[in-house]
Motif scaffolding. Structure first.
Motif, short mmCIF file in Angstrom:
data_model
loop_
_atom_site.label_atom_id
_atom_site.label_comp_id
_atom_site.label_asym_id
_atom_site.label_seq_id
_atom_site.Cartn_x
_atom_site.Cartn_y
_atom_site.Cartn_z
N ALA A 156 0.85 -1.19 0.00
CA ALA A 156 0.00 0.00 0.00
C ALA A 156 0.89 1.23 0.00
O ALA A 156 2.01 1.21 0.49
N ARG A 157 0.37 2.30 -0.57
CA ARG A 157 1.11 3.57 -0.58
C ARG A 157 0.58 4.43 0.56
O ARG A 157 -0.63 4.59 0.73
N ILE A 158 1.51 4.97 1.33
CA ILE A 158 1.10 5.78 2.49
C ILE A 158 0.80 7.22 2.08
O ILE A 158 -0.19 7.80 2.50
N THR A 159 1.68 7.80 1.26
CA THR A 159 1.46 9.19 0.85
C THR A 159 1.06 9.24 -0.61
O THR A 159 1.56 8.48 -1.43
N ARG A 173 0.86 20.58 -18.66
CA ARG A 173 1.12 22.00 -18.94
C ARG A 173 0.44 22.44 -20.23
O ARG A 173 -0.12 23.54 -20.31
N GLN A 234 -6.55 8.33 -6.48
CA GLN A 234 -5.60 7.46 -5.78
C GLN A 234 -6.23 6.83 -4.54
O GLN A 234 -5.72 5.82 -4.04
N ARG A 237 -8.19 2.55 -5.14
CA ARG A 237 -7.15 1.85 -5.90
C ARG A 237 -7.78 0.89 -6.89
O ARG A 237 -8.73 0.18 -6.58
N LEU A 246 0.31 -2.72 -7.55
CA LEU A 246 0.34 -1.28 -7.31
C LEU A 246 0.85 -0.54 -8.54
O LEU A 246 0.36 0.54 -8.88
N TRP A 327 8.19 2.89 -11.54
CA TRP A 327 8.38 1.43 -11.48
C TRP A 327 9.35 0.94 -12.56
O TRP A 327 9.00 0.09 -13.38
N ARG A 341 15.18 12.43 -16.61
CA ARG A 341 15.48 13.04 -15.31
C ARG A 341 14.54 12.50 -14.24
O ARG A 341 14.84 12.52 -13.07
N VAL A 345 15.53 10.83 -10.66
CA VAL A 345 14.96 11.22 -9.36
C VAL A 345 14.55 9.97 -8.61
O VAL A 345 14.84 9.82 -7.43
N GLU A 348 17.54 8.17 -7.42
CA GLU A 348 18.08 8.87 -6.26
C GLU A 348 17.34 8.44 -5.00
O GLU A 348 17.93 8.19 -3.96
#
Lengths: 372, 118
Positions: A156-159, A173, A234, A237, A246, A327, A341, A345, A348
């Motif tokens: 599960a994703r918390i945030t 955009r 979100q 799910r 996920l 993913w 990029r 990220v 990173e």
């Protein structure tokens, strides 16, 4: 055979031509055949969604489009989702395209039906939008398919994820830019078309400029609602299960968000294009030549702009944005995309997570040590 | 931040959740002020009973890792002393601002580095 004259303020600028009856009849028959072929193809596609083998092939194509592997236990729920989403899109198309194309066919023999450039653009926009709306509705029915057969691990994703992780920022955009340009343009054209010097020419090619501005505003509202829709999407799910589930859930959520962006873009882009074409309606009534020049310049310019935007977005493979950004480990074809990029990220973040687990004992090991 | 629950791990699910959230807060992966999902939603996503997740949240609250603000939900509590808590809140506020402006993470970090050097 006389061609039905254009309706609206530019009608007096058009020279009527005589088209031979057999040529005109040939054109009508061809158009009739095309309409029947398109509607028949749509119904054939709808019938295909009841064939399991066809849907398996489509699922394999989806996996390639999104560049995500599909674990065995996800095949059934993804098939269900894809089937319902595809049916929704096709039904949406048939519901709108059928009557519109029939009306266009009838209008060819009815000189009183005001079918001009503007209404044609609006109708194609309506047809296009209907497929996105139908897909969104079909996808909503397909969500929440449980996918935990045979797997003991659930993720599960918390945030919540930001919009930029789910949708290519360029795409969102451009949608916002379209709304930013379209709303003032259409509102201005409508306001100026009611100025004293225009003699109240507020209908162009059968399309009222007031409703056009309203459509543009509606498209802008939809575009601006996308961030809050992102958070809401979100919360529900699409697929529950492990990391692979996920990943697909994120991809399907991204698809729904992009559908909404597309609806907003079609409304704002289409109404902006018609607004551009209708600039001549804001000129003084006796500026006929200027109105005609504006029409002939604006229409191809607007179409070129829309095509350019579509090509720019398509080249960036927006369907693979979730796999690239979130993913990379589930890439069906790891060599498909050069590192972006966004993958830097996430790499990173992975490195930060890896160093944290290297420096500290794992949560399980710590708990077992405490328990001992 | 992801939470993974393994039903065959031998560790109770509520404990797995508690430890993972605690470790994420300690490592900074979950920032102060971050909102946790509702108990019902997390239970749904993990295929667990609501009471299991509720227990994990209660224990995290007892440990001072999160705080529940009634119907507004549960949030990560700022950790450390008053100075650290204030810095964490400022960082959270900055992150919300740059997200709203559409600034990507790399540029946002570059701005912070530049501000710290000034």
């Amino acid at each position: 055979m006389r061609v039905a004259p254009l309706a609206g303020p530019l009608a007096s600028n058009v020279i009527e031509v005589e088209i031979p009856s057999d040529v005109f009849f040939g054109g009508v028959v061809t158009f009739f055949v095309v309409v029947v072929a398109i509607l028949g193809a749509l119904m054939w596609q709808l019938a295909r969604t009841f064939s399991r083998r066809r849907m398996d092939d489509d699922l394999a194509r989806w996996a390639q489009r999104y560049n995500l592997v599909i674990a065995d236990e996800l095949v059934e729920p993804l098939n269900r989702y894809l089937t319902l989403r595809t049916r929704g899109g096709l039904i949406g198309l048939l519901v709108v395209a059928g009557p519109i194309m029939t009306a266009m066919l009838v209008s060819l023999s009815d000189s009183d039906t005001p079918f001009g450039v503007a209404t044609s653009i609006a109708m194609f926009g309506a047809i296009w939008t209907s497929s996105f709306v139908g897909s969104l509705i079909g996808g909503a029915f397909g969500r929440r398919a449980a996918a935990d057969a045979g797997r003991s691990t659930r993720t599960a994703r918390i945030t919540a994820l930001p919009l930029s992780s789910l949708v290519d920022p360029l795409e969102s955009r451009l949608a916002r830019l379209s709304a930013l340009v379209s709303v003032p343009l259409t509102v201005l054209v409508f306001a100026l078309s009611r100025a004293p010097w225009t003699n109240g020419r507020d209908v162009v090619g059968g399309m009222g400029l007031g409703p056009l501005a309203a459509l543009s505003v509606a498209g802008a509202v939809i575009t601006l609602a996308v961030p809050s829709f992102t958070a809401r999407a979100q919360r529900a799910r699409a697929l529950s299960g492990d990391d692979n589930a996920l990943a697909w859930s994120d991809a399907l959520t991204s698809r729904s968000i992009r559908d909404l962006l597309a609806i907003g873009f079609v409304l704002t882009g289409g109404s902006g294009l018609i607004g551009l074409v209708s600039i001549g309606a804001t000129f003084p009534a006796d500026w006929r030549t200027a109105s005609l020049v504006a029409l002939n310049a604006a229409a191809p310019l607007g179409i070129v702009l829309l095509v350019a935007v579509t090509v720019v977005i398509a080249v960036r493979s927006p369907e693979r944005h979730v796999q690239r950004t979130l993913w990379p480990q589930f890439a069906l074809n790891p060599n498909l995309d050069r590192p972006s990029r966004y993958s830097e990220v996430s790499a990173e973040a992975d490195a930060a997570g890896a160093s944290a687990t290297r420096d500290e004992p794992t949560a399980d090991a710590e708990h077992r040590r405490d328990a001992q | 931040m992801l939470v993974r629950v393994d039903a065959e791990a031998g560790v109770p699910p509520y404990e797995q959740i508690r430890v993972q959230v605690r470790d994420a807060v300690r490592s900074g992966e979950l920032a102060a002020g971050a909102k946790l999902p509702t108990v019902r939603r997390l239970a749904d996503d993990l295929g667990l009973a609501v009471n299991t997740v509720a227990r994990a949240y209660r224990e995290l609250e007892g440990d001072g890792v999160i705080e529940t603000r009634g119907r507004n939900g549960s949030f990560v509590r700022a950790q450390g002393d008053a100075t650290e808590r204030a810095a964490q809140e400022a960082a959270r506020s900055y992150a919300d601002t740059v997200r709203r402006l559409g600034v990507d993470a790399t540029a946002a970090r570059a701005y912070i580095d530049a501000a710290l050097r000034a």
